[in-house]
Design a protein around this motif. Sequence first.
Motif, PDB file in Angstrom:
ATOM      1  N   ALA A   1     -50.335  63.558  19.208  1.00  0.00           N
ATOM      2  CA  ALA A   1     -49.976  64.666  19.726  1.00  0.00           C
ATOM      3  C   ALA A   1     -50.947  64.834  20.723  1.00  0.00           C
ATOM      4  N   LEU A   2     -52.003  64.048  20.816  1.00  0.00           N
ATOM      5  CA  LEU A   2     -52.969  64.012  22.105  1.00  0.00           C
ATOM      6  C   LEU A   2     -52.264  62.006  22.732  1.00  0.00           C
ATOM      7  N   LEU A   3     -51.822  61.734  22.112  1.00  0.00           N
ATOM      8  CA  LEU A   3     -51.923  60.432  23.021  1.00  0.00           C
ATOM      9  C   LEU A   3     -49.962  60.900  23.652  1.00  0.00           C
TER      10      LEU A   3
ATOM     11  N   SER B   1     -51.628  70.554  21.520  1.00  0.00           N
ATOM     12  CA  SER B   1     -52.476  68.937  21.685  1.00  0.00           C
ATOM     13  C   SER B   1     -51.752  68.652  22.330  1.00  0.00           C
ATOM     14  N   VAL B   2     -49.761  68.481  22.723  1.00  0.00           N
ATOM     15  CA  VAL B   2     -49.868  67.545  23.333  1.00  0.00           C
ATOM     16  C   VAL B   2     -49.545  67.688  24.980  1.00  0.00           C
ATOM     17  N   VAL B   3     -50.210  69.509  25.192  1.00  0.00           N
ATOM     18  CA  VAL B   3     -50.213  70.647  26.371  1.00  0.00           C
ATOM     19  C   VAL B   3     -51.883  69.534  26.771  1.00  0.00           C
TER      20      VAL B   3
ATOM     21  N   ASP C   1     -71.246  54.265   5.642  1.00  0.00           N
ATOM     22  CA  ASP C   1     -70.435  54.020   4.714  1.00  0.00           C
ATOM     23  C   ASP C   1     -69.975  55.615   4.113  1.00  0.00           C
ATOM     24  N   GLU C   2     -70.996  56.763   4.635  1.00  0.00           N
ATOM     25  CA  GLU C   2     -70.683  57.990   4.186  1.00  0.00           C
ATOM     26  C   GLU C   2     -69.130  58.357   4.731  1.00  0.00           C
ATOM     27  N   GLN C   3     -68.310  59.945   3.995  1.00  0.00           N
ATOM     28  CA  GLN C   3     -67.984  59.988   4.381  1.00  0.00           C
ATOM     29  C   GLN C   3     -67.253  61.071   5.309  1.00  0.00           C
ATOM     30  N   VAL C   4     -66.770  60.699   6.574  1.00  0.00           N
ATOM     31  CA  VAL C   4     -66.101  62.083   6.959  1.00  0.00           C
ATOM     32  C   VAL C   4     -65.779  63.343   7.298  1.00  0.00           C
ATOM     33  N   GLU C   5     -66.627  64.102   7.026  1.00  0.00           N
ATOM     34  CA  GLU C   5     -65.230  65.637   6.835  1.00  0.00           C
ATOM     35  C   GLU C   5     -64.791  66.096   8.636  1.00  0.00           C
ATOM     36  N   LEU C   6     -63.721  66.167   8.208  1.00  0.00           N
ATOM     37  CA  LEU C   6     -62.734  66.387   8.976  1.00  0.00           C
ATOM     38  C   LEU C   6     -62.241  67.886   9.252  1.00  0.00           C
ATOM     39  N   PRO C   7     -62.196  68.600  10.364  1.00  0.00           N
ATOM     40  CA  PRO C   7     -61.608  70.075  10.418  1.00  0.00           C
ATOM     41  C   PRO C   7     -60.300  69.960   9.584  1.00  0.00           C
ATOM     42  N   GLU C   8     -59.941  71.233   9.287  1.00  0.00           N
ATOM     43  CA  GLU C   8     -58.939  71.304   8.871  1.00  0.00           C
ATOM     44  C   GLU C   8     -57.076  71.282   9.864  1.00  0.00           C
ATOM     45  N   PRO C   9     -56.870  70.674   9.286  1.00  0.00           N
ATOM     46  CA  PRO C   9     -54.978  70.045   9.607  1.00  0.00           C
ATOM     47  C   PRO C   9     -54.760  70.924  11.231  1.00  0.00           C
ATOM     48  N   LEU C  10     -54.417  70.732  12.048  1.00  0.00           N
ATOM     49  CA  LEU C  10     -53.939  71.901  12.700  1.00  0.00           C
ATOM     50  C   LEU C  10     -52.749  72.010  12.040  1.00  0.00           C
ATOM     51  N   GLY C  11     -51.780  73.958  12.423  1.00  0.00           N
ATOM     52  CA  GLY C  11     -50.460  74.087  12.592  1.00  0.00           C
ATOM     53  C   GLY C  11     -49.710  73.562  13.494  1.00  0.00           C
ATOM     54  N   PRO C  12     -48.186  74.111  13.290  1.00  0.00           N
ATOM     55  CA  PRO C  12     -47.000  73.690  14.622  1.00  0.00           C
ATOM     56  C   PRO C  12     -47.482  73.767  16.004  1.00  0.00           C
ATOM     57  N   VAL C  13     -48.151  75.382  16.066  1.00  0.00           N
ATOM     58  CA  VAL C  13     -48.707  76.016  17.170  1.00  0.00           C
ATOM     59  C   VAL C  13     -49.376  75.091  17.730  1.00  0.00           C
ATOM     60  N   GLY C  14     -50.862  74.424  17.055  1.00  0.00           N
ATOM     61  CA  GLY C  14     -51.969  73.683  17.159  1.00  0.00           C
ATOM     62  C   GLY C  14     -51.502  72.280  17.953  1.00  0.00           C
TER      63      GLY C  14
ATOM     64  N   GLY D   1     -59.422  79.422  27.993  1.00  0.00           N
ATOM     65  CA  GLY D   1     -60.841  78.979  26.951  1.00  0.00           C
ATOM     66  C   GLY D   1     -60.054  80.208  25.774  1.00  0.00           C
ATOM     67  N   LEU D   2     -59.656  81.306  25.715  1.00  0.00           N
ATOM     68  CA  LEU D   2     -59.326  82.676  26.141  1.00  0.00           C
ATOM     69  C   LEU D   2     -58.073  82.350  25.115  1.00  0.00           C
ATOM     70  N   VAL D   3     -56.898  81.462  25.852  1.00  0.00           N
ATOM     71  CA  VAL D   3     -55.564  81.083  24.459  1.00  0.00           C
ATOM     72  C   VAL D   3     -56.174  80.522  23.286  1.00  0.00           C
ATOM     73  N   ALA D   4     -56.909  79.631  24.593  1.00  0.00           N
ATOM     74  CA  ALA D   4     -57.523  78.391  23.276  1.00  0.00           C
ATOM     75  C   ALA D   4     -57.902  79.337  21.942  1.00  0.00           C
ATOM     76  N   ASP D   5     -58.764  80.022  21.923  1.00  0.00           N
ATOM     77  CA  ASP D   5     -59.300  81.132  21.324  1.00  0.00           C
ATOM     78  C   ASP D   5     -58.301  81.593  19.696  1.00  0.00           C
ATOM     79  N   GLN D   6     -57.533  82.439  20.481  1.00  0.00           N
ATOM     80  CA  GLN D   6     -55.987  83.427  20.042  1.00  0.00           C
ATOM     81  C   GLN D   6     -55.145  82.114  19.282  1.00  0.00           C
ATOM     82  N   LEU D   7     -54.785  80.853  19.433  1.00  0.00           N
ATOM     83  CA  LEU D   7     -53.757  80.179  19.305  1.00  0.00           C
ATOM     84  C   LEU D   7     -55.163  79.533  18.123  1.00  0.00           C
TER      85      LEU D   7
END
Length: 311
Positions: A86-88, A19-21, A2-15, A296-302
């Motif tokens: 985007a993932l799908l 996610s599609v990639v 029943d506890e609420q799941v805390e989701l991360p902040e929504p991704l921006g357009p670049v993110g 991995g480095l690019v993921a950090d930068q984006l």
Amino acid sequence: MDEQVELPEPLGPVGLVGSVVVGAAMGAAEVVPGFSGGTVALVAGIYERLIANVRQGARMLSLLLRGRFDAAWRALLAMQWLFLVALLVGMGTTIALVAGVLGRFIEQRPVEASAVFLGLVLGAAVVAAGQRRAPAAWHWLIVFGVAALTFLGLGVSSGTIETPSLLLLFVGVAVAVCAWILPGVSGAFLLLLVGLYPAVLAAVDQRDLAAIVVMALGALVGLAAFSTLLHWLLERAHDVVLAAMLGLMLGSTRVLWPWPSTDGMGDPALGLPEVGTAPLAIALVCGAFAAVWVVGLVADQLGTRSRAPVA
């Protein structure tokens, strides 16, 4: 649940574009024995976001089954649908357009394909090791212990079960589907190890409705239960869980060894390197390793990587 799941902040357009990639890469990973979509998600930095959303979906199903329809609707709306879609989209596009080509490449050039994916997994392990929050030397005991058990376990096969019961199909698929979000061995390979892979393929090919429904239910139950457990573990022992995942990834390289002794790619029986193909294979391993490290480095930068705890 029943506890609420805390989701991360929504991704921006670049993110979201990223996610599609990532989804495209996850789709490609699903056709590779020994390579998991979870590994791709971990390298790209969306792993905890994916787990949190799967956990939210499990919570929604739990509320729905208990007749709490209003709460289930709110839980459904709270999921990060732009990220999931985007993932799908990425996964569906790859499976539709590239999977056949990738499958032929694996069949026709098994040494080169194995070398590329071996480098990808090793690179993923290095990137994942850098995601520990409080590194400690004893974590490597877990890494190498799990790697050894995985390496040895992949060499054991139970044979093929010709006519499994519906209950066995339910349990087998429930366990195998966990590999979708767990870096390491692929779900298809887990089914192969327990002897259910031919039966699952036959059920789908023959449109066995009863078996398909049972397997779909097993997939839902397995994914919901495992995401809940993984969420709980990541919240309380993030680095220990990550160390175990690293072990799974390293141990799973047994089925990506470019020179199996009998069959092609995915065969856990190890053979000796072939002199004629070794230089190219080594170059491909190194190139794939470097590519993942750069990703991995690019993921950090984006900013696609979420380091906040899964709650």
